[in-house]
Enzyme design. Structure first.
Site, PDB file in Angstrom:
ATOM      1  CB  CYS A   1      -3.322   0.884  12.011  1.00 19.13           C
ATOM      2  SG  CYS A   1      -4.298   1.436  10.585  1.00 19.13           S
TER       3      CYS A   1
ATOM      4  CB  CYS B   1      -3.890   4.632  12.455  1.00 22.66           C
ATOM      5  SG  CYS B   1      -2.282   4.445  11.626  1.00 22.66           S
TER       6      CYS B   1
ATOM      7  CB  CYS C   1      -0.195   1.871  10.236  1.00 30.70           C
ATOM      8  SG  CYS C   1      -0.919   1.784   8.589  1.00 30.70           S
TER       9      CYS C   1
ATOM     10  CB  THR D   1      -0.922   0.042   1.233  1.00 33.94           C
ATOM     11  OG1 THR D   1      -0.119   0.064   2.430  1.00 33.94           O
ATOM     12  CG2 THR D   1      -1.830  -1.168   1.258  1.00 33.94           C
TER      13      THR D   1
ATOM     14  NE  ARG E   1      -0.339   7.523   0.356  1.00 35.93           N
ATOM     15  CZ  ARG E   1      -0.280   6.516  -0.487  1.00 35.93           C
ATOM     16  NH1 ARG E   1       0.878   6.169  -1.023  1.00 35.93           N
ATOM     17  NH2 ARG E   1      -1.373   5.845  -0.810  1.00 35.93           N
TER      18      ARG E   1
ATOM     19  CG  ASP F   1       8.338  15.649  49.850  1.00 36.87           C
ATOM     20  OD1 ASP F   1       7.241  15.240  50.297  1.00 36.87           O
ATOM     21  OD2 ASP F   1       8.451  16.633  49.103  1.00 36.87           O
TER      22      ASP F   1
ATOM     23  CB  CYS G   1      -1.975   5.144   7.937  1.00 34.64           C
ATOM     24  SG  CYS G   1      -3.655   4.489   8.044  1.00 34.64           S
TER      25      CYS G   1
END
Length: 475
Positions: A37, A67, A33, A29, A62, A436, A64
């Site tokens: 996803c 997601c 992701c 694709t 590139r 403390d 997604c």
């Protein structure tokens, strides 16, 4: 990074705990992701794994659109390691490469450009320019989706040098144009503000987090309640005002900035303030095994350790004693006397915190000195002078151990104060403050001693938060 077969097992389970720890790219694709996803599970042979979004982009994938992997919280690994890669990532997120270039980044970290690139490629799969480019793309998307600014103004505000670089990068990262990205926005917009959503790894115990900040708020600089926090920010290019609120699945962040180029710095500092890159499940898995502390941890899921938006300011607050009413009164006096006034008061806020150069030379009037005493003011001035002179480095690039040694060399800074600064200014997850009062009471309630804290490493900062929380609940 996990081994590839283990990473694929995580992908199969859609385990959101690994979002931001690594990224999944699918050859068929061309997209990458987050591990959680919800898209159909790709075949093992079609999957590649990368340690950063920038590495996936450099490999030609590139982001997604479903997601939105570039919006995931940062890897919590750097909170623990705090090595050069983690320090570099904090500086890149702060926009340093856009302001000073890779040479400036390397100089801040004490490396040559070649050494730094080699280290970042080994740890993150991408060099500093690629990491900064991925950051610019995310900034641009935020501005496109949340403002009506012209695309040209957004390009330069996001850190791009040219409009062409802006267009080419968005097409490479998101596979679309700025106009198309703007057309799909659904964000609520208000004139003069940026409305953002800050993600985190659930759960988040927000009431205690905002309550902690409210109890230490300095009038004129901050205003807070159980469900919100507002303050003035001093940023590289100007002032800003941020309002943070915990929503059901994110923290809403409303920003008013004098210069939009400060967007990445403002967002990064707000994330550090609320400890949003932490993974509370990692902490709970470790501390929950303790036979005494375990039930306390289970009673407060999602507890965070508050950080700060400005390490230098936090150091001054620790020396001035922000834990006490007298210390906060002193800080309020310093803010009103030496702080930078806002052009117009906003929501009860009037001034930014004083700059270290001003505090180093400040001759406090009797009205301010009477709030805490000359000795406290002398310690504040000594601390400010050390930072101005470069004898003490507390910025995002600071090495925690080195900073700890430098702090102890400042007159009037003891081990307890240095530890408090490491805890909140430097985000050290393994600080323990046995003196403390709240910690001592928490230990006493559970029948523990300071020696027991050794078995809570490397999460002693979170163990302290749980001890304090148990004290407030009376358990």
């Amino acid at each position: 990074m996990l081994a590839d077969d283990d990473a694929y097992s995580v992908l199969r389970s859609r385990d959101g705990r690994f979002d931001g720890r690594f990224f999944v790219a699918v050859v068929t694709t061309g997209v990458y992701c987050r591990p959680s996803c919800p898209a159909a599970l790709p075949k093992r042979e079609n999957v590649r794994f990368y340690p950063s979004s920038a590495a996936a982009l450099e490999a030609g994938f590139r982001a997604c659109k479903r997601c939105r992997p570039d919006s995931t919280p940062g890897s919590p690994e750097w909170n623990v390691r705090a090595d050069v890669a983690g320090r570099a990532m904090r500086l890149i997120a702060d926009g340093l490469v856009d302001r000073e270039g890779v040479a400036g980044l390397a100089a801040r970290l004490g490396y040559s450009e070649r050494q730094l690139r080699r280290q970042l490629v080994a740890d993150l799969g991408a060099g500093p320019q690629a990491l900064a480019r991925a950051q610019r793309a995310a900034n641009a998307r935020t501005l496109l989706e949340t403002t009506d600014l012209p695309a040209g103004e957004i390009a330069f505000a996001a850190g791009f040098a040219t409009i062409r670089q802006f267009n080419d990068t968005l097409h490479k990262v998101y596979g679309t144009t700025p106009t198309a990205m703007r057309g799909t926005r659904h964000a609520r917009r208000s004139p003069g503000t940026l409305q953002l959503r800050l993600g985190y790894r659930p759960p988040l115990e927000a009431t205690g987090l905002f309550g902690f900040l409210a109890a230490r708020a300095v009038p004129g600089l901050e205003k807070a309640g159980d469900d919100h926090y507002r303050r003035v920010l001093t940023l590289p290019h100007g002032l800003g005002v941020v309002t943070l609120r915990a929503e059901r699945a994110y923290v809403s962040c409303e920003l008013r900035l004098e210069d939009l180029k400060d967007l990445p710095a403002a967002v990064g500092r707000c994330r550090r303030l609320l400890d949003l890159d932490a993974d509370p499940r990692d902490v709970a898995d470790h501390l929950g095994r303790d036979p005494v502390l375990g039930p306390v941890v289970a009673a407060s899921p999602g507890l965070r350790v508050p950080g700060h938006v400005d390490a230098a300011e936090m150091a001054v607050r620790a020396v001035a004693g922000e834990e006490s009413a007298a210390g906060r009164a002193l800080l309020a006096g310093l803010v009103q006397r030496y702080g930078t006034p806002l052009p117009e008061p906003f929501g009860g806020l009037t001034h930014a915190f004083p700059r270290m150069e001003v505090l180093a030379e400040a001759d406090a009037p009797a009205s301010v000195a009477a709030l805490a005493g000359a000795d406290v003011l002398a310690r504040v001035a000594a601390l400010a002078r050390a930072m101005v002179a470069g004898e003490l480095a507390l910025g995002p690039e600071a090495d925690r151990d080195r900073a700890g040694r430098e702090l102890l060399a400042v007159p009037g800074v003891d081990a307890e104060t240095a530890g408090r600064i490491r805890l909140r200014a430097l985000g050290d997850p393994d600080v323990f403050l046995p003196m403390d009062p709240a910690v001592r009471e928490g230990l006493s309630r559970l029948g523990l001693t300071a020696e027991d804290a050794r078995r809570w490493r490397p999460w002693r900062s979170y163990a302290m938060a749980h001890l304090t929380s148990a004290r407030h609940r009376g358990t």
